[in-house]
Design an enzyme around this catalytic site. Sequence first.
Site, mmCIF file in Angstrom:
data_model
loop_
_atom_site.group_PDB
_atom_site.id
_atom_site.type_symbol
_atom_site.label_atom_id
_atom_site.label_comp_id
_atom_site.label_asym_id
_atom_site.label_seq_id
_atom_site.Cartn_x
_atom_site.Cartn_y
_atom_site.Cartn_z
ATOM 1 N N VAL A 454 0.841 -1.202 0.000
ATOM 2 C CA VAL A 454 0.000 0.000 0.000
ATOM 3 C C VAL A 454 0.872 1.246 0.000
ATOM 4 C CG1 VAL A 454 -1.673 1.335 1.333
ATOM 5 C CG2 VAL A 454 -1.975 -1.138 1.079
ATOM 6 N N LEU A 455 1.868 1.285 0.870
ATOM 7 C CA LEU A 455 2.748 2.452 0.924
ATOM 8 C C LEU A 455 3.531 2.605 -0.372
ATOM 9 C CD1 LEU A 455 4.753 3.924 3.759
ATOM 10 C CD2 LEU A 455 6.042 3.231 1.734
ATOM 11 N N ASP A 457 2.675 1.643 -3.355
ATOM 12 C CA ASP A 457 1.746 2.129 -4.376
ATOM 13 C C ASP A 457 1.542 3.640 -4.257
ATOM 14 O OD1 ASP A 457 1.076 0.129 -6.085
ATOM 15 O OD2 ASP A 457 -0.809 -0.406 -5.125
ATOM 16 N N THR A 478 7.275 -6.202 3.327
ATOM 17 C CA THR A 478 6.356 -7.334 3.475
ATOM 18 C C THR A 478 6.662 -8.344 2.389
ATOM 19 O OG1 THR A 478 4.668 -6.387 2.019
ATOM 20 C CG2 THR A 478 4.556 -5.811 4.359
ATOM 21 N N LYS A 490 4.087 -0.624 -11.976
ATOM 22 C CA LYS A 490 2.757 -0.048 -11.825
ATOM 23 C C LYS A 490 2.616 0.650 -10.476
ATOM 24 C CE LYS A 490 0.117 -3.669 -12.796
ATOM 25 N NZ LYS A 490 -1.110 -4.410 -13.174
ATOM 26 N N THR A 520 9.643 -9.948 11.672
ATOM 27 C CA THR A 520 8.672 -9.310 12.563
ATOM 28 C C THR A 520 7.331 -9.071 11.870
ATOM 29 O OG1 THR A 520 9.589 -7.149 11.945
ATOM 30 C CG2 THR A 520 10.425 -8.169 13.957
ATOM 31 N N HIS A 613 -5.258 -7.940 0.591
ATOM 32 C CA HIS A 613 -5.092 -8.164 -0.841
ATOM 33 C C HIS A 613 -4.746 -9.622 -1.158
ATOM 34 C CE1 HIS A 613 -4.210 -7.422 -5.025
ATOM 35 N NE2 HIS A 613 -2.997 -7.945 -4.872
#
Length: 716
Positions: A454-455, A457, A478, A490, A520, A613
């Site tokens: 998310v970050l 993107d 992640t 993208k 973690t 997601h």
Amino acid sequence: MTTTDAVVVLDVGGTHARSAVLDGQGHLNDLAVRPAPSWVSCPGEGAASLHQRLVDLLVDDARRLARRHSVAAVGVSLGAAIDARTGMTVGSGPLWGEGAGHRFDTAGALRDAAPELRWTVVNDVTASAVALSSRPDARHLRRLAAVVVGSGIGLRTVEVGTGRVPVAADSGLQGEIGHLPAGFRIGSRELVLCCDCGATGHLSAYASGRGIDRILAQLAAEGASWLAADSPLCSQFAQAVAGGEEAALTVLEAVTRPLAHALLSVLSTDAEIDRVVLTGGVPAGLGRAYLECLTAQMDAVGLYGRSGSLADKVQVASPDADLALHGAGLVARTGAAGARSWTVPGDDPKSYSVVMAPNTLASGRGTPQVAVGVGPHGAARRLVVADKRVWKLYGDALTKALTGASEDVALETLLLEPDEPGKNLAAVSDLVDAFDRFGLLRRSQPVIAVGGGVLLDLVGFTASIYRRGVPLIKVPTTLLGMIDAGIGVKTAINYGGHKSRLGTYSRPGQVVIDPGFLSTLDPREYRCGLGEAIKIALVADAALFDLLDTHGPTLAAGTPDSCVESEIIERSITAMLGQLIGNLGEDRLDRLADIGHTFSGALEMSLEPALLHGEAVAVDLAVTVMLSRNRGLLPSAVADRVIRVLTVLGLPTVHREMTLDLLADALAHTSLHRDGLQRLPLLRDIGHAVFVNDVTEEELGEALAALRTRQLQVMS
């Protein structure tokens, strides 16, 4: 000694075996040297016996030093060709002699013999290259070539900015120049001699220590007046060269000529090599005369279009540098030399790299150049946009890595708490304001994004539109970000209730993958990454699917073996980039990588409780598997296996609020995105898919019903 950073280091060549402990300050302690077990020191023994002698020696030395210094990590530098992808030893003429080219799993044998120790085995030339590239005087270089001229000859190039040693995709090897064909003459006399591997006319047959010994022995037998049979020939040769003996200098010219020509070939084909460093017993023993003779012959031929001497590129390492030991320790400590990287060519001249850099950023052991490839321009200030949760855990290590622990580098951080609903225009506006406040330079100050998909993107989208695009370095933290969201071009934000409705195609400067962050990661987030791994496995890598199947329970818990985790990451990245390269801008809309992404966007944005997601992708995959089975494309047994693996990995295959209307509406919207056609990948087998454009609402209903039936059976 800093025991947390201390590493037992071992180096075995064709003549000597050395052992020591490399401490946290880079000093070698308890250094010992003894004869190496080889076909020369153990005449008459076969390769299998020599393999066992090698394992016994390494285990004995490692255990002794590990107990004395309370160390568990062991780095081994081995004078053998090693497949860097698998760690398998391919062969070594200096160690095992003629006909010993069969594969031997040295690392596996060591782990079996001493499982309490953490073994890392690397080629000796690679170890030397890594050690040389880590020195302060190498930081300004682009690429460095290390050449070991000892019992054999090997070459490795290393990218100084990343610490990566590139290897062939099919063999895991690089720079086995000792086995290139070479001509040889002394004056007007031509000789054809055997290499240790048994073949004739190889570079090592003439230019290695063993080759030179054979040449000297033949000259002594022929009555050369400056060689005496009752004294070591190599020592006589070195003394004669130092004394200016004409016959010895003729031999020196002859044995350096084949290597000079080989190095010219390397330099002419890799223009980014800024330095060549010679190591090993031959250049060290013959001293300055060796280097002068070698470079003079390189200059005599020259590189086309280059003026000036090549001597400015070529050096001889100090004989007391213990490069192989230091390099083995660095590799065991950081994993850098074993790191994989992928160069992603663009549709225009631009390209970018995805680099595996284990234990660098998350541990604070990287440097700005090694960790993120930030160049010297604007190096005094850096803007980092990071996930607040990640920074809380790794902020100190990241600060140390991204500043090089230098007080002269100011790091400004913008901490976010990103989530899918917050990936919107308002967040973009806030980032633009932050870029303005920082005074971001347009080309020489990359934004460094540290976080999950998310970050990445959000920051990627903003960087791509700010001043029509500013450089971006992506550091995914992640599993999903490392194998999917972070490695492509993208970028996107959500709009109007639709996932990723607004977006761009924008190449990052570099993507740095450090699996150390995963230790973690929340188990649910870890499983989300597995959803993307199984997605790409289903269409592009059956072996990856087998790996996910075999290790399902530990993967679901987020506690896999580190070697398994690394292989999953590398295979996933390789498979995903294999689908992206050549179609980065999605000019072709039939994309196998779109499997799992037909219904998942709508599922992720609409359902309660919400799916992450990777979970939405897993449900999408389950629907796709049922569609494939019901059409007769996918055998039922294979479909059952896929659903089982998804379940074992802790991923959902159905959602209580998922309706036929939702699936049908999602397919209709996705078809618009795919230019009016469904372009839906359906499976024929693991690793093989076909595209269809005629899935009906009735088929969707049957697939949904089948999934609900399976769920009820499991619950009962």
